[in-house]
Design a protein around this motif. Sequence first.
Motif, mmCIF file in Angstrom:
data_model
loop_
_atom_site.group_PDB
_atom_site.id
_atom_site.type_symbol
_atom_site.label_atom_id
_atom_site.label_comp_id
_atom_site.label_asym_id
_atom_site.label_seq_id
_atom_site.Cartn_x
_atom_site.Cartn_y
_atom_site.Cartn_z
ATOM 1 N N HIS A 85 0.806 -1.220 0.000
ATOM 2 C CA HIS A 85 0.000 0.000 0.000
ATOM 3 C C HIS A 85 0.837 1.267 0.000
ATOM 4 C CE1 HIS A 85 0.724 0.465 4.369
ATOM 5 N NE2 HIS A 85 0.505 -0.824 4.458
ATOM 6 N N GLY A 86 2.112 1.139 0.237
ATOM 7 C CA GLY A 86 2.956 2.328 0.245
ATOM 8 C C GLY A 86 4.426 1.965 0.153
ATOM 9 N N TRP A 87 5.262 2.939 0.175
ATOM 10 C CA TRP A 87 6.707 2.704 0.192
ATOM 11 C C TRP A 87 7.368 3.940 0.786
ATOM 12 C CZ3 TRP A 87 10.220 5.547 -2.984
ATOM 13 C CH2 TRP A 87 9.610 6.448 -3.861
ATOM 14 N N VAL A 88 8.634 3.785 1.150
ATOM 15 C CA VAL A 88 9.322 4.865 1.859
ATOM 16 C C VAL A 88 10.612 5.217 1.111
ATOM 17 C CG1 VAL A 88 10.431 5.519 4.037
ATOM 18 C CG2 VAL A 88 8.370 4.102 4.062
ATOM 19 N N PRO A 89 10.739 6.445 0.645
ATOM 20 C CA PRO A 89 11.969 6.829 -0.067
ATOM 21 C C PRO A 89 13.187 6.813 0.855
ATOM 22 C CG PRO A 89 10.217 8.454 -0.414
ATOM 23 C CD PRO A 89 9.766 7.550 0.690
ATOM 24 N N ASP B 111 28.875 5.498 -14.489
ATOM 25 C CA ASP B 111 28.190 5.599 -15.786
ATOM 26 C C ASP B 111 26.903 6.407 -15.708
ATOM 27 O OD1 ASP B 111 30.154 4.090 -16.999
ATOM 28 O OD2 ASP B 111 29.174 2.202 -16.460
ATOM 29 N N GLY B 112 26.728 7.146 -14.648
ATOM 30 C CA GLY B 112 25.557 8.022 -14.531
ATOM 31 C C GLY B 112 24.302 7.348 -14.024
ATOM 32 N N LEU B 113 24.407 6.046 -13.698
ATOM 33 C CA LEU B 113 23.236 5.360 -13.118
ATOM 34 C C LEU B 113 23.079 5.781 -11.665
ATOM 35 C CD1 LEU B 113 23.723 1.646 -14.261
ATOM 36 C CD2 LEU B 113 21.858 3.174 -14.933
ATOM 37 N N GLY B 114 21.852 5.949 -11.234
ATOM 38 C CA GLY B 114 21.631 6.305 -9.824
ATOM 39 C C GLY B 114 20.364 5.661 -9.295
ATOM 40 N N PHE B 115 20.531 4.726 -8.389
ATOM 41 C CA PHE B 115 19.370 4.057 -7.788
ATOM 42 C C PHE B 115 19.510 4.036 -6.275
ATOM 43 C CE2 PHE B 115 19.307 1.919 -11.985
ATOM 44 C CZ PHE B 115 17.987 2.166 -12.338
ATOM 45 N N ALA B 116 18.373 4.113 -5.619
ATOM 46 C CA ALA B 116 18.330 3.869 -4.169
ATOM 47 C C ALA B 116 17.217 2.879 -3.918
ATOM 48 C CB ALA B 116 18.076 5.157 -3.408
ATOM 49 N N SER B 117 17.358 2.144 -2.845
ATOM 50 C CA SER B 117 16.322 1.174 -2.514
ATOM 51 C C SER B 117 15.186 1.869 -1.776
ATOM 52 C CB SER B 117 16.932 0.099 -1.616
ATOM 53 O OG SER B 117 15.942 -0.801 -1.210
ATOM 54 N N LEU C 262 11.837 15.076 -3.051
ATOM 55 C CA LEU C 262 11.292 13.715 -2.982
ATOM 56 C C LEU C 262 10.180 13.479 -4.003
ATOM 57 C CD1 LEU C 262 11.158 13.089 0.887
ATOM 58 C CD2 LEU C 262 12.980 12.567 -0.736
ATOM 59 N N ARG C 263 9.744 14.564 -4.649
ATOM 60 C CA ARG C 263 8.707 14.400 -5.673
ATOM 61 C C ARG C 263 9.191 13.453 -6.784
ATOM 62 N NH1 ARG C 263 7.188 19.291 -6.088
ATOM 63 N NH2 ARG C 263 5.078 19.147 -5.261
ATOM 64 N N GLU C 264 10.496 13.497 -7.047
ATOM 65 C CA GLU C 264 11.074 12.656 -8.099
ATOM 66 C C GLU C 264 11.581 11.324 -7.566
ATOM 67 O OE1 GLU C 264 10.868 13.557 -11.216
ATOM 68 O OE2 GLU C 264 9.876 15.400 -10.549
ATOM 69 N N ALA C 265 11.365 11.066 -6.281
ATOM 70 C CA ALA C 265 11.969 9.873 -5.661
ATOM 71 C C ALA C 265 11.579 8.583 -6.370
ATOM 72 C CB ALA C 265 11.592 9.793 -4.187
ATOM 73 N N VAL C 266 10.384 8.554 -6.896
ATOM 74 C CA VAL C 266 9.930 7.325 -7.553
ATOM 75 C C VAL C 266 10.792 6.984 -8.769
ATOM 76 C CG1 VAL C 266 8.239 8.426 -9.093
ATOM 77 C CG2 VAL C 266 7.819 6.111 -8.245
ATOM 78 N N ASN C 267 11.429 8.000 -9.335
ATOM 79 C CA ASN C 267 12.249 7.767 -10.531
ATOM 80 C C ASN C 267 13.617 7.172 -10.199
ATOM 81 O OD1 ASN C 267 10.219 8.850 -12.134
ATOM 82 N ND2 ASN C 267 10.982 10.943 -11.827
ATOM 83 N N TRP C 268 14.092 7.406 -8.977
ATOM 84 C CA TRP C 268 15.403 6.842 -8.637
ATOM 85 C C TRP C 268 15.330 5.776 -7.541
ATOM 86 C CZ3 TRP C 268 15.778 8.367 -3.637
ATOM 87 C CH2 TRP C 268 15.329 9.644 -3.261
#
Lengths: 356, 455
Positions: free
Chosen positions: B153-157, B306-312, B387-393
């Motif tokens: 139902h949700g997730w936490v950046p 290489d410019g990749l950026g991800f967080a769990s 954090l508005r863009e958090a879903v993208n990373w």
Amino acid sequence: MSVAEQPKNPTTSAPKKERTWEYALDNERLLGMTLLLPAVIYIILLVAVPFFLAIAYSFSDATIGDQSLDFVGLETYERVIKNPTFQTALYNNFRFTIIAQVLVTTLSIILALILAQDFRGKWLFRFLILLPWVTPIALGSVGWLYMLDTLYSPIDYVLREVGFLANVEGKGEFVRSLTNILQDIGIVEKDTALKLNCEMRGTREICFFNMQWLAQPDTALYSVIAVHVWRMLPLSTIIILAGLTAIPKDIKDAVAIDGVGPIREFFEVTLPLIAPITGIATLFGLIYTFTDVIVVAILTKGNPANETQVLPYWAYLKGIQGTNLSEGAAIALFMFPFLLVVAVITLTLISRREVT
Amino acid sequence: MTKRLTRRDFLKGSAALAAGALTFNKYDLMKVFASPSVQLSGQLRILQWSHFVPRYDTWFDQFATAWGEEVGVEVIVDHISLGDLPATAAAQINAGEGADLIEFLSPPSAFEQSVLNLKDVYEEAVNRFGEAVPLTVRSTYNPFTDFYYGFCHGWVPDPGNYRVSLWEAVDKPEGPSTWQDLIDYGGRIFAEQGVQLGIGMSNELDSNMAGRALLWSFGASVQDENGQVVINSPETLAAVEFMYELYNAAMTPEVFGWVAASNNQLLLAGQASYILNSISAYRTAQKDVPDVAADVSFTPALTGPDGLGFASAHVIPIYFIPKHAKNVDAAKEFILHLTANYNDAVLQSEMYNFPAFNSTAPDLFAEGGWLDEDPYESRPPDKLASLREAVNWSTNVGHPGNANPAIGEVFETFIIPNMFAQVAQGNKSPEEAVSEAEEQIIEIFDRWREAGLIE
């Protein structure tokens, strides 16, 4: 009125029943079994059933989500043994237990000898020594977690105040009296701290904030052992103290008349006499320490890099958190042979003591 | 004369509602309500964690009770600590008794054989609220068995939290944007200002997240999209070597002994220039050390070479319904009801929870919404705007594949943080550490493959 119609005496049949019940109570065999029954039920339900269930799990591929028992032979054990964390945990179980018990036994004999003497404030001394034992181990471990905290450790505060720790720039501004003494006798250079919290990285000296006891392999190891010692010392001391007070007075009198010195008396009279009960105290300590999960679970969680990992906590991580029930059970069962041997020796010692 | 309610008034009212703890009227608790598709009755037992934000639990309990009264169900909510959830759930499932609805904060993929398929709930949710955030689906769906073992139902950046004043002093006021910045600037902060940064490498949650973020940003991962183990790669070696350098440049041994609260404490004590965490550390700082809170700002996932950026995703709240559940209909209806009211869930969690369905929390994402004007008095008010863009990373733990039981076991036995730690401590070479990790991971994958739960 016929005989058959005579009213029955209500008291005539009761004594028969009472006699039966009294007879039952007089039967020592039956009484013994009755009194033992709760303990037997307790052991079957809470010890035997989980134990045999763990054996069954360890030979299966059971997981938390699917606990059906499909037999896989020794496959689970092979996997467990190959895992490097398991090997470290097994080694640590023995290492923590043996080192802690050597320290506990030595210190508890010394403490018991002190407590056997008459001196002012003995009751307070005894109370303070007993305190760790009456404190729940979880609570005690949380207390130690605070004492060894990376940021707020009071131990580190004291060490800094006496000049054993440098501040984060490594300048040693907190030099106090103890360091001054060390400086005076030439152990420490003038105007420097001991810098126990610093290390060299290449040519650069890095000083940490505090000792970070639980984050470095050596200090984390010492910390776990220290808490085990702190916890087990009271029990061992009290057991040995009981042994000391049980030494017959005529033996002590004979020793005094013979003019035996205190050191010789200790090694040649006292120690042999308290050896059996010391052995029992040590074996109890071995079992407690070997099977303990709380100290590591609260204090280090196996950190750093599993250097303080132990079997019970690794079994929990694998079996419950990791959902791999069969491996968790197999890991836990690796403690069994050691515990069996210790238990047999303990029972033998106790029975010998009963005979003498 | 009537006054029109402006968005600002609404936000202030919402904040007052949130801050004034903590009885809510029925209107506040039932802003969105859809009648259940079937007649409900009986009891619904819910087992979930004691939320990091106590206000959320207070709201949630009243929210669940109000819904129960409306639909004729007695709702009982048990909150227990996060650490106790796996063991409690396992015990209940083993006993075939217990809660009808259980919430985990990580994918409960290993429970697949003991839980109900929630495909119908997902389909209904998509029907009502639109598409779900992909990482939430990848955390609850097993493509190999075509089984939804949970409903997220949700997730936490999990953004970077950095101290602006410290980074300003090294001419980087906007904070780090790449992992290399942590060495270049974070190292300078450590050397010049004596303040370290904190990326955990221990047996705890945050270290798991941080280690994976580094791997993914270097193009490495534990598994590929098809669930095959690919940990032993040049990219992983580069990430591990990087961590060694980072540790030596800017960190102290404390990171090897961290627990979940440690990076929060370090930030609050003013001893961290940068940590990877949810906004929980910042929220605590707002209450306990406002000066530090005012100096904290957030960065998106750091990028690799290489410019990749991800967080769990920091944590990911997922409900599942055990097979033993006695009130399945009520459990499913409650999940949908909570999702429909996620705007309030976000608010009451102090923006800790983000919605799995973006449409359900319009006040969070709207221009001038809560991210732009934090109802909990951030200074500046738009501190959380990034954090508005958090879903993208942000991504899920099994990235680039789905979560699965093998990934879960690797996660819960902390193989990745220890791989990094052994190298950073100088105890193993990168090749040895990666190879050892690979061996353990392959074994775990093989076993779950034999169990038929992964490809």
